[in-house]
Motif scaffolding. Structure first.
Motif, PDB file in Angstrom:
ATOM      1  N   GLN A  31       4.315  21.722  11.962  1.00  0.00           N
ATOM      2  CA  GLN A  31       5.749  21.440  11.846  1.00  0.00           C
ATOM      3  C   GLN A  31       6.485  22.729  11.484  1.00  0.00           C
ATOM      4  O   GLN A  31       6.059  23.447  10.592  1.00  0.00           O
ATOM      5  CB  GLN A  31       5.976  20.408  10.760  1.00  0.00           C
ATOM      6  N   VAL A  32       7.583  22.989  12.193  1.00  0.00           N
ATOM      7  CA  VAL A  32       8.331  24.220  11.959  1.00  0.00           C
ATOM      8  C   VAL A  32       9.824  23.926  11.963  1.00  0.00           C
ATOM      9  O   VAL A  32      10.324  23.187  12.814  1.00  0.00           O
ATOM     10  CB  VAL A  32       8.024  25.283  13.043  1.00  0.00           C
ATOM     11  N   LEU A  33      10.538  24.492  11.024  1.00  0.00           N
ATOM     12  CA  LEU A  33      11.993  24.453  10.999  1.00  0.00           C
ATOM     13  C   LEU A  33      12.455  25.838  11.447  1.00  0.00           C
ATOM     14  O   LEU A  33      12.274  26.827  10.731  1.00  0.00           O
ATOM     15  CB  LEU A  33      12.489  24.138   9.587  1.00  0.00           C
ATOM     16  N   ASN A  34      12.985  25.908  12.674  1.00  0.00           N
ATOM     17  CA  ASN A  34      13.363  27.176  13.314  1.00  0.00           C
ATOM     18  C   ASN A  34      14.867  27.304  13.427  1.00  0.00           C
ATOM     19  O   ASN A  34      15.577  26.307  13.435  1.00  0.00           O
ATOM     20  CB  ASN A  34      12.824  27.225  14.756  1.00  0.00           C
ATOM     21  N   PRO A  35      15.363  28.539  13.604  1.00  0.00           N
ATOM     22  CA  PRO A  35      16.752  28.691  13.989  1.00  0.00           C
ATOM     23  C   PRO A  35      16.985  27.951  15.314  1.00  0.00           C
ATOM     24  O   PRO A  35      16.079  27.878  16.153  1.00  0.00           O
ATOM     25  CB  PRO A  35      16.928  30.195  14.174  1.00  0.00           C
ATOM     26  N   THR A  36      18.160  27.393  15.507  1.00  0.00           N
ATOM     27  CA  THR A  36      18.466  26.634  16.708  1.00  0.00           C
ATOM     28  C   THR A  36      18.315  27.506  17.945  1.00  0.00           C
ATOM     29  O   THR A  36      18.811  28.631  17.995  1.00  0.00           O
ATOM     30  CB  THR A  36      19.887  26.056  16.621  1.00  0.00           C
ATOM     31  N   ASN A  37      17.588  26.986  18.950  1.00  0.00           N
ATOM     32  CA  ASN A  37      17.339  27.675  20.208  1.00  0.00           C
ATOM     33  C   ASN A  37      17.571  26.708  21.352  1.00  0.00           C
ATOM     34  O   ASN A  37      17.510  25.502  21.163  1.00  0.00           O
ATOM     35  CB  ASN A  37      15.865  28.109  20.293  1.00  0.00           C
ATOM     36  N   MET A  89       0.841  -1.174   0.000  1.00  0.00           N
ATOM     37  CA  MET A  89       0.000   0.000   0.000  1.00  0.00           C
ATOM     38  C   MET A  89       0.888   1.240   0.000  1.00  0.00           C
ATOM     39  O   MET A  89       1.866   1.328   0.697  1.00  0.00           O
ATOM     40  CB  MET A  89      -0.894  -0.019   1.240  1.00  0.00           C
ATOM     41  N   SER A  90       0.514   2.197  -0.784  1.00  0.00           N
ATOM     42  CA  SER A  90       1.278   3.429  -0.877  1.00  0.00           C
ATOM     43  C   SER A  90       0.412   4.584  -0.394  1.00  0.00           C
ATOM     44  O   SER A  90      -0.792   4.583  -0.570  1.00  0.00           O
ATOM     45  CB  SER A  90       1.728   3.597  -2.313  1.00  0.00           C
ATOM     46  N   SER A  91       1.039   5.534   0.218  1.00  0.00           N
ATOM     47  CA  SER A  91       0.317   6.683   0.753  1.00  0.00           C
ATOM     48  C   SER A  91       1.021   7.957   0.320  1.00  0.00           C
ATOM     49  O   SER A  91       2.229   8.076   0.454  1.00  0.00           O
ATOM     50  CB  SER A  91       0.282   6.589   2.275  1.00  0.00           C
ATOM     51  N   ASN A  92       0.275   8.876  -0.213  1.00  0.00           N
ATOM     52  CA  ASN A  92       0.829  10.161  -0.627  1.00  0.00           C
ATOM     53  C   ASN A  92       0.323  11.249   0.312  1.00  0.00           C
ATOM     54  O   ASN A  92      -0.621  11.962   0.004  1.00  0.00           O
ATOM     55  CB  ASN A  92       0.438  10.492  -2.065  1.00  0.00           C
ATOM     56  N   ILE A  93       0.935  11.350   1.457  1.00  0.00           N
ATOM     57  CA  ILE A  93       0.557  12.365   2.434  1.00  0.00           C
ATOM     58  C   ILE A  93       1.589  13.481   2.361  1.00  0.00           C
ATOM     59  O   ILE A  93       2.785  13.235   2.429  1.00  0.00           O
ATOM     60  CB  ILE A  93       0.517  11.780   3.859  1.00  0.00           C
ATOM     61  N   THR A  94       1.121  14.689   2.208  1.00  0.00           N
ATOM     62  CA  THR A  94       2.027  15.827   2.204  1.00  0.00           C
ATOM     63  C   THR A  94       1.710  16.716   3.403  1.00  0.00           C
ATOM     64  O   THR A  94       0.565  16.831   3.816  1.00  0.00           O
ATOM     65  CB  THR A  94       1.909  16.647   0.909  1.00  0.00           C
ATOM     66  N   HIS A  95       2.728  17.320   3.948  1.00  0.00           N
ATOM     67  CA  HIS A  95       2.576  18.212   5.088  1.00  0.00           C
ATOM     68  C   HIS A  95       3.353  19.484   4.801  1.00  0.00           C
ATOM     69  O   HIS A  95       4.456  19.437   4.283  1.00  0.00           O
ATOM     70  CB  HIS A  95       3.123  17.573   6.366  1.00  0.00           C
ATOM     71  N   GLU A  96       2.769  20.583   5.155  1.00  0.00           N
ATOM     72  CA  GLU A  96       3.480  21.851   5.024  1.00  0.00           C
ATOM     73  C   GLU A  96       4.348  22.061   6.254  1.00  0.00           C
ATOM     74  O   GLU A  96       3.928  21.793   7.371  1.00  0.00           O
ATOM     75  CB  GLU A  96       2.500  23.001   4.882  1.00  0.00           C
ATOM     76  N   ILE A  97       5.549  22.527   6.019  1.00  0.00           N
ATOM     77  CA  ILE A  97       6.469  22.838   7.104  1.00  0.00           C
ATOM     78  C   ILE A  97       6.833  24.308   6.995  1.00  0.00           C
ATOM     79  O   ILE A  97       7.329  24.749   5.954  1.00  0.00           O
ATOM     80  CB  ILE A  97       7.753  21.977   7.027  1.00  0.00           C
ATOM     81  N   ASP A  98       6.553  25.071   8.047  1.00  0.00           N
ATOM     82  CA  ASP A  98       6.983  26.466   8.075  1.00  0.00           C
ATOM     83  C   ASP A  98       8.495  26.498   8.257  1.00  0.00           C
ATOM     84  O   ASP A  98       9.035  25.744   9.065  1.00  0.00           O
ATOM     85  CB  ASP A  98       6.323  27.230   9.221  1.00  0.00           C
ATOM     86  N   ILE A  99       9.170  27.374   7.519  1.00  0.00           N
ATOM     87  CA  ILE A  99      10.619  27.491   7.620  1.00  0.00           C
ATOM     88  C   ILE A  99      10.968  28.922   8.003  1.00  0.00           C
ATOM     89  O   ILE A  99      10.594  29.865   7.307  1.00  0.00           O
ATOM     90  CB  ILE A  99      11.314  27.109   6.304  1.00  0.00           C
ATOM     91  N   CYS A 154       8.047  19.995  16.391  1.00  0.00           N
ATOM     92  CA  CYS A 154       6.674  19.554  16.135  1.00  0.00           C
ATOM     93  C   CYS A 154       6.112  18.967  17.422  1.00  0.00           C
ATOM     94  O   CYS A 154       6.635  17.989  17.937  1.00  0.00           O
ATOM     95  CB  CYS A 154       6.646  18.526  15.005  1.00  0.00           C
ATOM     96  N   ASP A 155       5.079  19.576  17.958  1.00  0.00           N
ATOM     97  CA  ASP A 155       4.450  19.101  19.188  1.00  0.00           C
ATOM     98  C   ASP A 155       3.513  17.934  18.892  1.00  0.00           C
ATOM     99  O   ASP A 155       2.939  17.838  17.803  1.00  0.00           O
ATOM    100  CB  ASP A 155       3.659  20.220  19.858  1.00  0.00           C
ATOM    101  N   PHE A 156       3.349  17.061  19.877  1.00  0.00           N
ATOM    102  CA  PHE A 156       2.419  15.937  19.792  1.00  0.00           C
ATOM    103  C   PHE A 156       1.378  16.133  20.873  1.00  0.00           C
ATOM    104  O   PHE A 156       1.673  16.038  22.058  1.00  0.00           O
ATOM    105  CB  PHE A 156       3.172  14.613  19.980  1.00  0.00           C
ATOM    106  N   LYS A 157       0.149  16.463  20.476  1.00  0.00           N
ATOM    107  CA  LYS A 157      -0.921  16.738  21.431  1.00  0.00           C
ATOM    108  C   LYS A 157      -2.158  15.929  21.072  1.00  0.00           C
ATOM    109  O   LYS A 157      -2.524  15.840  19.898  1.00  0.00           O
ATOM    110  CB  LYS A 157      -1.294  18.223  21.412  1.00  0.00           C
ATOM    111  N   GLU A 158      -2.782  15.368  22.084  1.00  0.00           N
ATOM    112  CA  GLU A 158      -4.039  14.639  21.925  1.00  0.00           C
ATOM    113  C   GLU A 158      -3.947  13.579  20.824  1.00  0.00           C
ATOM    114  O   GLU A 158      -4.861  13.400  20.022  1.00  0.00           O
ATOM    115  CB  GLU A 158      -5.183  15.611  21.657  1.00  0.00           C
ATOM    116  N   GLY A 159      -2.785  12.899  20.763  1.00  0.00           N
ATOM    117  CA  GLY A 159      -2.602  11.810  19.818  1.00  0.00           C
ATOM    118  C   GLY A 159      -2.315  12.224  18.387  1.00  0.00           C
ATOM    119  O   GLY A 159      -2.334  11.396  17.490  1.00  0.00           O
TER     120      GLY A 159
END
Length: 58
Positions: A50-56, A1-11, A40-45
C-alpha cells in the motif's frame, strides 16, 4: 469477533502542499482535489504493498 490487523503504508509526500490555497468556506464538488492518492494492486487474490503517492495520472 475482533481482528487487530495492521498494515504498513508507504507515504511519499508532495514537495509543496496545496492546502493553503483551499478556500474551505466555499468548496464546490469536483473543484478541489487532494495532493495524494492511495495505490494498492490486487494480484493473485491478495492486496499488495500500500502506498500513498502524490497525485498522478492513471
Amino acid at each position: 469477533m475482533s481482528s487487530n490487523i495492521t498494515h504498513e503504508i508507504d507515504i511519499v509526500t508532495v514537495p509543496h502542499s496545496k492546502i493553503e490555497s483551499v478556500d474551505f468556506e466555499n468548496l464546490s464538488f469536483g473543484s478541489v482535489f487532494t495532493d495524494h492518492m492511495f495505490v494498492c494492486d490486487f494480484k493473485e487474490g491478495k492486496w499488495q504493498k500500500q502506498v500513498l503517492n502524490p497525485t498522478n495520472p492513471f
